[in-house]
Each structure stands twice: as structure tokens, then as C-alpha cells.
Design an enzyme around this catalytic site. Structure first.
Site, PDB file in Angstrom:
ATOM      1  N   CYS A   2     -29.130  11.816  -6.707  1.00  6.68           N
ATOM      2  CA  CYS A   2     -29.947  12.886  -7.654  1.00  6.68           C
ATOM      3  C   CYS A   2     -30.922  13.356  -7.079  1.00  6.68           C
ATOM      4  O   CYS A   2     -31.843  12.548  -5.961  1.00  6.68           O
ATOM      5  CB  CYS A   2     -30.444  13.057  -9.426  1.00  6.68           C
ATOM      6  SG  CYS A   2     -28.176  11.660 -10.123  1.00  6.68           S
ATOM      7  N   ARG A  27     -27.986  16.876  -2.477  1.00  6.05           N
ATOM      8  CA  ARG A  27     -28.014  15.486  -3.226  1.00  6.05           C
ATOM      9  C   ARG A  27     -27.067  14.940  -4.485  1.00  6.05           C
ATOM     10  O   ARG A  27     -26.622  14.063  -4.445  1.00  6.05           O
ATOM     11  CB  ARG A  27     -29.249  14.725  -3.716  1.00  6.05           C
ATOM     12  CG  ARG A  27     -30.624  15.025  -2.579  1.00  6.05           C
ATOM     13  CD  ARG A  27     -31.391  14.398  -3.439  1.00  6.05           C
ATOM     14  NE  ARG A  27     -31.836  13.245  -2.464  1.00  6.05           N
ATOM     15  CZ  ARG A  27     -32.286  11.979  -2.449  1.00  6.05           C
ATOM     16  NH1 ARG A  27     -31.697  11.713  -3.963  1.00  6.05           N
ATOM     17  NH2 ARG A  27     -32.215  11.018  -1.572  1.00  6.05           N
ATOM     18  N   TRP A  75     -26.668  13.928  -9.773  1.00  8.78           N
ATOM     19  CA  TRP A  75     -24.833  13.497  -9.486  1.00  8.78           C
ATOM     20  C   TRP A  75     -24.015  11.978 -11.014  1.00  8.78           C
ATOM     21  O   TRP A  75     -24.979  11.503  -9.995  1.00  8.78           O
ATOM     22  CB  TRP A  75     -24.429  12.341  -7.814  1.00  8.78           C
ATOM     23  CG  TRP A  75     -23.449  12.799  -7.607  1.00  8.78           C
ATOM     24  CD1 TRP A  75     -22.093  12.903  -8.647  1.00  8.78           C
ATOM     25  CD2 TRP A  75     -22.633  12.660  -6.497  1.00  8.78           C
ATOM     26  NE1 TRP A  75     -21.120  12.254  -7.509  1.00  8.78           N
ATOM     27  CE2 TRP A  75     -22.024  12.335  -6.432  1.00  8.78           C
ATOM     28  CE3 TRP A  75     -23.688  11.988  -5.125  1.00  8.78           C
ATOM     29  CZ2 TRP A  75     -20.713  12.060  -5.020  1.00  8.78           C
ATOM     30  CZ3 TRP A  75     -23.262  11.286  -3.524  1.00  8.78           C
ATOM     31  CH2 TRP A  75     -22.285  11.774  -3.933  1.00  8.78           C
ATOM     32  N   ASN A 101     -33.487   9.267 -10.965  1.00 10.61           N
ATOM     33  CA  ASN A 101     -32.784   8.878 -10.439  1.00 10.61           C
ATOM     34  C   ASN A 101     -32.162   7.377  -9.809  1.00 10.61           C
ATOM     35  O   ASN A 101     -33.186   6.660  -9.560  1.00 10.61           O
ATOM     36  CB  ASN A 101     -32.737   9.778  -9.157  1.00 10.61           C
ATOM     37  CG  ASN A 101     -32.576   8.908  -7.688  1.00 10.61           C
ATOM     38  OD1 ASN A 101     -31.279   9.414  -8.072  1.00 10.61           O
ATOM     39  ND2 ASN A 101     -32.515   9.172  -6.188  1.00 10.61           N
ATOM     40  N   GLY A 102     -31.182   6.886 -10.344  1.00 15.07           N
ATOM     41  CA  GLY A 102     -30.646   5.624 -10.251  1.00 15.07           C
ATOM     42  C   GLY A 102     -29.707   5.166 -11.375  1.00 15.07           C
ATOM     43  O   GLY A 102     -29.300   5.864 -12.025  1.00 15.07           O
ATOM     44  N   GLU A 487     -20.241  -8.820  13.408  1.00 17.74           N
ATOM     45  CA  GLU A 487     -21.206  -7.609  13.842  1.00 17.74           C
ATOM     46  C   GLU A 487     -22.965  -7.560  13.332  1.00 17.74           C
ATOM     47  O   GLU A 487     -22.993  -7.142  14.538  1.00 17.74           O
ATOM     48  CB  GLU A 487     -21.279  -7.002  11.698  1.00 17.74           C
ATOM     49  CG  GLU A 487     -22.085  -6.198  11.317  1.00 17.74           C
ATOM     50  CD  GLU A 487     -21.876  -4.254  12.425  1.00 17.74           C
ATOM     51  OE1 GLU A 487     -20.789  -4.505  12.696  1.00 17.74           O
ATOM     52  OE2 GLU A 487     -22.406  -3.859  12.352  1.00 17.74           O
ATOM     53  N   LYS A 491     -24.490  -5.743  16.544  1.00 16.58           N
ATOM     54  CA  LYS A 491     -25.625  -5.204  16.536  1.00 16.58           C
ATOM     55  C   LYS A 491     -27.303  -5.905  17.503  1.00 16.58           C
ATOM     56  O   LYS A 491     -27.412  -4.461  18.016  1.00 16.58           O
ATOM     57  CB  LYS A 491     -26.114  -5.577  14.942  1.00 16.58           C
ATOM     58  CG  LYS A 491     -27.025  -4.332  14.275  1.00 16.58           C
ATOM     59  CD  LYS A 491     -26.433  -3.471  13.340  1.00 16.58           C
ATOM     60  CE  LYS A 491     -24.302  -2.828  14.512  1.00 16.58           C
ATOM     61  NZ  LYS A 491     -24.010  -2.219  13.501  1.00 16.58           N
ATOM     62  N   GLU A 494     -25.937  -4.324  21.097  1.00 19.74           N
ATOM     63  CA  GLU A 494     -26.229  -2.648  20.947  1.00 19.74           C
ATOM     64  C   GLU A 494     -27.442  -2.288  21.273  1.00 19.74           C
ATOM     65  O   GLU A 494     -28.052  -2.027  22.418  1.00 19.74           O
ATOM     66  CB  GLU A 494     -25.870  -2.370  19.951  1.00 19.74           C
ATOM     67  CG  GLU A 494     -24.569  -2.155  19.670  1.00 19.74           C
ATOM     68  CD  GLU A 494     -24.118  -1.067  18.406  1.00 19.74           C
ATOM     69  OE1 GLU A 494     -23.342   0.018  18.255  1.00 19.74           O
ATOM     70  OE2 GLU A 494     -24.008  -2.277  17.637  1.00 19.74           O
ATOM     71  N   HIS A 510     -13.181 -24.795  18.807  1.00 21.48           N
ATOM     72  CA  HIS A 510     -11.991 -24.709  20.122  1.00 21.48           C
ATOM     73  C   HIS A 510     -12.256 -24.304  21.310  1.00 21.48           C
ATOM     74  O   HIS A 510     -11.664 -23.926  21.861  1.00 21.48           O
ATOM     75  CB  HIS A 510     -10.515 -24.010  19.186  1.00 21.48           C
ATOM     76  CG  HIS A 510     -10.351 -24.451  17.559  1.00 21.48           C
ATOM     77  ND1 HIS A 510      -9.442 -25.777  17.752  1.00 21.48           N
ATOM     78  CD2 HIS A 510     -10.948 -24.677  16.984  1.00 21.48           C
ATOM     79  CE1 HIS A 510      -8.428 -26.263  16.960  1.00 21.48           C
ATOM     80  NE2 HIS A 510     -10.229 -25.764  16.118  1.00 21.48           N
ATOM     81  N   LYS A 609     -23.040   8.163  19.776  1.00 18.67           N
ATOM     82  CA  LYS A 609     -22.540   7.743  18.875  1.00 18.67           C
ATOM     83  C   LYS A 609     -21.028   7.933  17.903  1.00 18.67           C
ATOM     84  O   LYS A 609     -21.036   7.034  17.528  1.00 18.67           O
ATOM     85  CB  LYS A 609     -23.526   9.081  17.482  1.00 18.67           C
ATOM     86  CG  LYS A 609     -23.630   8.641  16.353  1.00 18.67           C
ATOM     87  CD  LYS A 609     -24.492   7.756  16.155  1.00 18.67           C
ATOM     88  CE  LYS A 609     -23.892   7.472  14.124  1.00 18.67           C
ATOM     89  NZ  LYS A 609     -24.533   6.198  14.231  1.00 18.67           N
TER      90      LYS A 609
HETATM   91  C1  F6R Z   1     -21.602  -0.258  16.468  1.00 18.86           C
HETATM   92  C2  F6R Z   1     -20.880   1.359  15.869  1.00 18.86           C
HETATM   93  C3  F6R Z   1     -20.037   1.606  16.825  1.00 18.86           C
HETATM   94  C4  F6R Z   1     -18.793   1.875  15.760  1.00 18.86           C
HETATM   95  C5  F6R Z   1     -17.753   2.364  16.219  1.00 18.86           C
HETATM   96  C6  F6R Z   1     -16.977   3.447  15.412  1.00 18.86           C
HETATM   97  O1  F6R Z   1     -23.193   0.246  15.911  1.00 18.86           O
HETATM   98  O2  F6R Z   1     -22.175   2.201  16.021  1.00 18.86           O
HETATM   99  O3  F6R Z   1     -19.121   0.179  16.886  1.00 18.86           O
HETATM  100  O4  F6R Z   1     -19.130   1.747  14.830  1.00 18.86           O
HETATM  101  O5  F6R Z   1     -17.973   3.764  17.687  1.00 18.86           O
HETATM  102  O6  F6R Z   1     -17.480   4.790  15.302  1.00 18.86           O
HETATM  103  P1  F6R Z   1     -16.811   5.759  13.801  1.00 18.86           P
HETATM  104  O7  F6R Z   1     -16.927   4.981  12.830  1.00 18.86           O
HETATM  105  O8  F6R Z   1     -17.674   6.982  14.473  1.00 18.86           O
HETATM  106  O9  F6R Z   1     -15.328   5.227  14.094  1.00 18.86           O
END
Ligand code: F6R
Length: 614
Positions: A2, A27, A75, A101-102, A487, A491, A494, A510, A609
Site C-alpha cells: 500500500c 504500490r 492492495w 500499510n501492513g 545459498e 552469496k 559472489e 563422505h 544481473k
Molecule cells: C545469485 C544470483 C544468481 C541468479 C541467477 C539466476 O545472487 O543472483 O545466481 O540467481 O543468475 O537469475 P534469474 O533468477 O534472473 O534467472
């Protein structure tokens, strides 16, 4: 999601609020409303279902010459998108108006005493009771700011609340409860603004103050008084925002990644809205084109994705199996397409991709299309290529993600998959009422729980300072925590360029155990679940080989104190949704370690990205 806007000053408030609502329309878009003080200092209120244009045509020519008021775009969470459910909401005497909002998790309990007193509510929302409660306080002689403080203290959940009262036109009180629902105050010359988003204020002023969770702002045209959670007056700085729209979007955060980590209570809020419903508890995912008969006919689900999105898919697999009782498997999209997979029209293929443009995922979806599989995609980008291939899209509702490392889209996709599992489970008749109730309540509590998890940041920063010099890390988890171990390792690699490996903890003996010594710390996810004792044995094995251990444990679990070197305790959460909180704490850990090492957090080397090449 919202939007809130408020104004108090000398200029025509109605027009300023309507302009602000237009800027906030992205929003929420199911209804909107406005409350202003008319010439007699009574409340003028207009509300309309649909887009802002509906509201504007409804009030055409009738706006009072007010210099103060509030507005809202909605929303829906509780109650359908109707005129009556649109904000602002009033108390029975029509003297207090509230926008919000919430989610107020305990709104039914808060309503009960009023119903017993014979008072009727005119909406199905969780918001209206706030106006009733504030009006009661004022009736008892309590000042508006204190009244808002007293009322939000009774609420459970995460929210932004803004209230006005006829007794003092020109005064607006805003409160931020928990970490979801931001509030920003704008400072003009003899005028003040309040909004849910910085973007709504920038046309008027660059001088702003952000409320922290628990804080209240008492806003008058010439001054703003701030209170902390305990009700003490506090001083807060006025920050000057640059006009540059990108920098403005980054706001007060040093990096987009940190900003996006902090946006996750809102991501969760937006992801549960309109999907997780109460009375009766059930989950409905929007825009799915499959009939119940088709859904019952699915005999298998294949989830695909890459990187973080594949980790979300791995969590989703548990949800599909648990709630919909469909055999589910996960594949790395790039592997899937070249394996000549066995598919048929009864195999539901679910792809996860925040960008919706990842080449590996698109190619795997093409493969599934050729085999005639029904397809659902989980995506964050409206109109992206994956949404055009799939039969249906479930949006992550995370808003733009600028940092290269995915954070809030992971949370958005895990909640979307949780909702999808419950939705399909209901249609297949595989879901019992108790599971439904527990999962809906668990999901509605997530925004608040993520907010609490973010409070671990100073502790995580302190750990980061101690661990940043290590060059290798191991991440271990089991069950729902296994994808989060992967994950956590991804992270860290990266953003800080530290070598890290994620393993299912049972795999450790193993092979990976050979790596362990005092130079390789282990992050062990050891939550209170059916595999906790096994995780404890794994931790003991690491300790026996002089490895350092950071244990991520459940609230109040002290059983690893004195065994692990460091313990991070997550807040209470429905166990099925624990990966959401684990993800958040591991994002903080990677971020803080990367900052310690001076890495380029938002644009790590070699990464893009959106990956559009194989
Ligand atoms: C990790 C990261 C990548 C994406 C991957 C898939 O932080 O950003 O591993 O998750 O490149 O990207 P999408 O989700 O756009 O298919």
C-alpha cells in the site's frame, strides 16, 4: 503493497495528496481514498475501488479547501477491493481517520470488545479497528500522539500507521511498527509531508527523516516531534537526499544489497497480500488458468532455475510435496535441457527466474513447451520472456532488485512457491484445515519475523569482523535448510570472493570432512526440527577436527551454546518457513564480510544481473 501520503501546511492539501497518490499507484492499485478537514474542521472522506482515476472522478469538484489530510492506495490483504474496504478508515463517530500499510495479525482479538459493546465495523479490514482504538483513547483524554503509541503497542505484526483527528486539524501522527512498512517525513518551509516512499516526497522536498521500527512522529506544519518505543522524545536528523533518482532510491543505505536486504519485510508483506486469507484460512494464488480437474491430473512437478533461483526451487520442492502431495524434483535449468528429460503433458514445469530472461531457464522452458508440459513461472519482472512462455506467472512482488546478488527476490520466490504448494494442495484435496491454518498464520507473521531477524545485524557485523580473513568456508544444512546452505555459500562467494562450499550435512562424512581444520570455519544451520540432533552430531564432528563453527539456531535454543564458537538465534517462525529467515541472516553475513574485505558489493567482478548467454 500500500502507499501512504499525508500533508500539513498552508497549500491545498487535496491536490498535493492526489498527486502523491498518483506517484504511489504502482504500490497498490485496487482502491484509494483521501481524508481532509473541511472548513468546519470536520472530516471529508472519499474512497473508491479501482484506480486513482475512479477516486478523482468521484470527488470531482467537491474537494474542500483543506490544508491538511492523508491519502492511501491499497492492495488488499484483509477484505476485498471495495469502496468500504478502501482506506482511510474512521471510528464510529467519524472523528479519527487512519491509513495503514501492513498486517495487524491480532485484529480479530482487538475487534472483539467493540463488537461486545454493540459497535459495528463497516469494513472487513484489519485497519478499521485502529481508528476505533485511537478514538477510545482520545475519548479518555489521551493526546493523539500518545493514543497512537498506546494503540500500536497492542498490535501484533508489522505496519505503518498514520492517523488524524478532528480535535486538532493540521496535526498528523505516524508510527512505524516492526520492520515492514517504511515511513518517511518530508520537511518543507512551514509545511510537512509524510509518506510510505521517498519517491512521493521528492517533488516537494529533499529534506527528509526516516522513522525506525517502533518510532512515532507527531507532525505539525512547523515542527515534528519524534518518540522512541518507550515514548521518550528523541532527536532525529534531517537528511538531504540528492535529486539523482538512482542515488535517491539507494536512500540512506551504503549499498543496494543492504537496502534490498532491509526491504525484505516489505517483500514478504507484498508476497502474502491477497494470497493468504483468513476466515477460513486458505491460500489463493492469482491468475492460475488450471481447473481443479487439471491440477488433480498432474502426476509430477519439475522445478527449474539457476543460482539463487534454483535454491528457491529446491525449497519449493518440499512445499509441493508436503502440501500438494505431488512427486517433485528440481533441476538446474542448464543441465535439464541437454539431458533429454522425460516429460509429458501431465508434468507440471515450474521455473523460477527473477529477471525472467536467463537464457538457461528460457531454453529449458522451450524444451518443456515442446513436450506439451503445462508451465508456471515465478518471476519478478512484469512482461519478461519467461512470463510469455509460461501458461501462468506468479510474481515475486519484490520490486526492482538493483544489486547483482539476489536477496529479496529469493524471499519473494520462496513465499510464491509456498503459496503455490498450498493452492495446488487445496485444489487436489490434499491439504487438511489445520495445515492450512498453520501455514497461513505462519506466512502472515513473516514480515514481522524478518524484521526481527534484521535486528541481528550488529551481531553479524561483529562476527564478520572476526571471520573476514578466512579464505574457505563450509555451509551445512539438512532438509529445508540444505538449499539455504547452498545459498549461504553462493552469496559469500559472489560478494566477498571467499571460497565457500554448501553441502547437505549428511554428505560431510563422505568427503568434505577431509577439508576441516582450524582454517576452515563452518556455518551450520541447526534449527529446531526433525533433523536437529543429526546436525548437532555434524557440528561435534567439525569441532573434533578443530574447525570453528557458527551455528544458526532457533529462538531460545541454548543447546549449542558452548559447543559452537558462535551462535546466531533466529526469531520464532513456522518451521516450514524457516528458510526465509535463514536466507536473511546469511545475506547479512555475506554482506558484512564483503564490506570488511572492501569488496564491490553491488557489482561483484565477473557477474551480471541477468545472464543472457550460455
Ligand atoms: C545469485 C544470483 C544468481 C541468479 C541467477 C539466476 O545472487 O543472483 O545466481 O540467481 O543468475 O537469475 P534469474 O533468477 O534472473 O534467472
Amino acid at each position: 503493497m500500500c502507499g501512504i501520503i499525508g500533508y500539513t501546511g498552508q497549500r491545498p492539501a487535496g491536490q498535493i495528496i492526489l498527486d502523491g497518490l498518483r506517484r504511489l499507484e504502482y504500490r497498490g492499485y485496487d482502491s484509494a481514498g483521501i481524508a481532509l478537514f473541511d472548513a468546519n474542521h470536520e472530516l471529508y472522506v472519499a474512497r473508491a475501488a479501482g484506480k486513482i482515476d475512479n477516486l478523482i472522478s468521484k470527488i470531482e469538484g467537491s474537494l474542500p479547501p483543506a490544508v491538511s489530510g492523508i491519502g492511501h492506495t491499497r492492495w488488499a490483504t484483509h477484505g476485498a477491493a471495495t469502496d468500504l474496504n478502501a482506506h482511510p478508515h474512521l471510528d464510529p463517530a467519524g472523528r479519527v481517520a487512519v491509513v495503514h500499510n501492513g498486517i495487524i495479525e491480532n485484529f480479530e482479538a482487538l475487534r472483539r470488545p467493540f463488537v461486545e459493546r454493540g459497535l459495528a465495523f463497516s469494513s472487513d479490514t484489519d485497519t478499521e479497528v485502529l481508528a476505533f482504538l485511537i478514538a477510545d483513547e482520545i475519548q479518555a483524554g489521551v493526546d493523539l500522539a500518545r493514543a497512537v503509541q498506546n494503540v500500536v503497542a497492542q498490535t501484533q505484526g508489522a505496519a505503518a500507521v498514520v492517523a488524524i483527528c478532528c480535535d486538532e486539524p493540521g496535526r498528523i501522527v505516524a508510527a512505524r511498527v516492526g520492520n515492514a512498512g517504511g515511513i518517511v517525513i518530508g520537511h518543507g518551509d512551514g509545511e510537512r509531508f509524510v509518506a510510505s516512499d521517498l519517491a512521493a516526497l521528492l517533488p516537494h522536498t529533499r529534506r527528509v527523516t526516516f522513522l525506525e521500527p517502533g518510532e512515532v512522529a507527531d507532525i505539525r506544519p512547523d515542527e515534528v516531534t519524534y518518540y522512541d518505543t518507550a515514548g521518550h522524545v528523541i532527536a532525529k536528523p534531517v537528511e538531504t537526499q540528492p535529486w539523482d533518482p538512482v542515488a535517491a532510491v539507494k536512500g540512506r543505505y551504503k549499498h543496494f544489497m543492504l537496502k534490498e536486504i532491509h526491504e525484505q519485510p516489505d517483500t514478504a508483506l507484498d508476497s502474502v497480500r491477497g494470497r493468504y486469507l483468513t476466515a477460513p484460512h486458505r491460500v489463493e494464488v492469482e491468475d492460475l488458468p488450471f481447473t481443479a480437474e487439471q491440477v488433480r491430473d498432474f502426476n509430477r512437478v519439475v522445478l527449474i532455475g539457476m543460482g539463487t533461483s534454483m535454491h528457491a526451487a529446491m525449497v519449493g520442492r518440499h512445499y509441493l510435496e508436503r502440501y500438494a502431495r505431488i512427486p517433485a524434483e528440481v533441476d538446474n535449468a542448464a543441465e535439464f535441457r541437454y539431458r533429454s528429460p522425460v516429460l509429458d503433458p501431465r508434468t507440471l514445469v515450474i521455473s523460477v527466474a527473477q529477471s525472467g530472461e536467463t537464457i538457461d531457464t528460457l531454453a529449458a522452458m522451450d524444451e518443456a513447451r515442446r513436450a506439451g508440459c503445462p508451465q508456471i513461472t515465478i518471476c519478478n519482472t512484469p512482461g519478461a520472456q519467461t512470463t510469455r512462455i509460461a501458461d501462468a506467472t506468479v510474481y515475486m512482488r519484490a520490486g526492482p532488485e538493483i544489486a547483482v546478488a539476489s536477496t529479496k527476490t529469493l524471499v519473494g520466490s520462496m513465499i510464491a512457491l509456498h503459496a503455490l504448494g498450498l493452492h495446488l494442495g487445496r485444489l487436489r484435496g490434499a491439504l487438511d484445515a489445520e495445515t492450512s491454518r498453520r501455514q497461513v498464520e505462519g506466512a502472515l507473521h513473516l514480515p514481522a519475523a524478518i524484521g526481527e531477524t534484521l535486528l541481528l545485524e550488529p551481531r553479524v557485523a561483529e562476527l564478520a569482523a572476526r571471520y573476514a580473513a578466512y579464505e574457505d568456508f563450509l555451509f551445512l544444512g539438512r532438509g529445508l535448510s540444505y538449499p539455504m546452505a547452498l545459498e549461504g555459500a553462493l552469496k559469500l562467494k559472489e560478494v566477498s570472493y571467499i571460497h565457500a562450499e554448501g553441502y547437505a550435512a549428511g554428505e560431510m562424512k563422505h568427503g568434505p570432512i577431509a577439508l576441516i581444520d582450524e582454517r576452515m570455519p563452518t556455518v551450520a544451520i541447526a534449527l529446531r526440527d526433525e533433523v536437529r540432533d543429526k546436525m548437532r552430531s555434524n557440528i561435534e564432528q567439525v569441532k573434533a577436527r578443530r574447525g570453528r563453527v557458527i551455528a544458526i539456531v532457533s529462538a531460545d535454543d541454548v543447546s549449542l551454546d558452548g559447543i559452537a564458537d558462535d551462535v546466531l538465534r533466529l526469531p520464532e517462525v513456522e518451521p516450514d518457513l524457516s528458510p526465509v529467515l535463514t536466507a536473511v541472516v546469511m545475506q547479512l553475513l555475506s554482506y558484512e564480510i564483503a564490506v570488511e574485505r572492501g569488496a564491490d558489493v553491488d557489482q561483484p567482478r565477473n557477474l551480471a544481473k541477468t545472464v543472457t548467454v550460455e
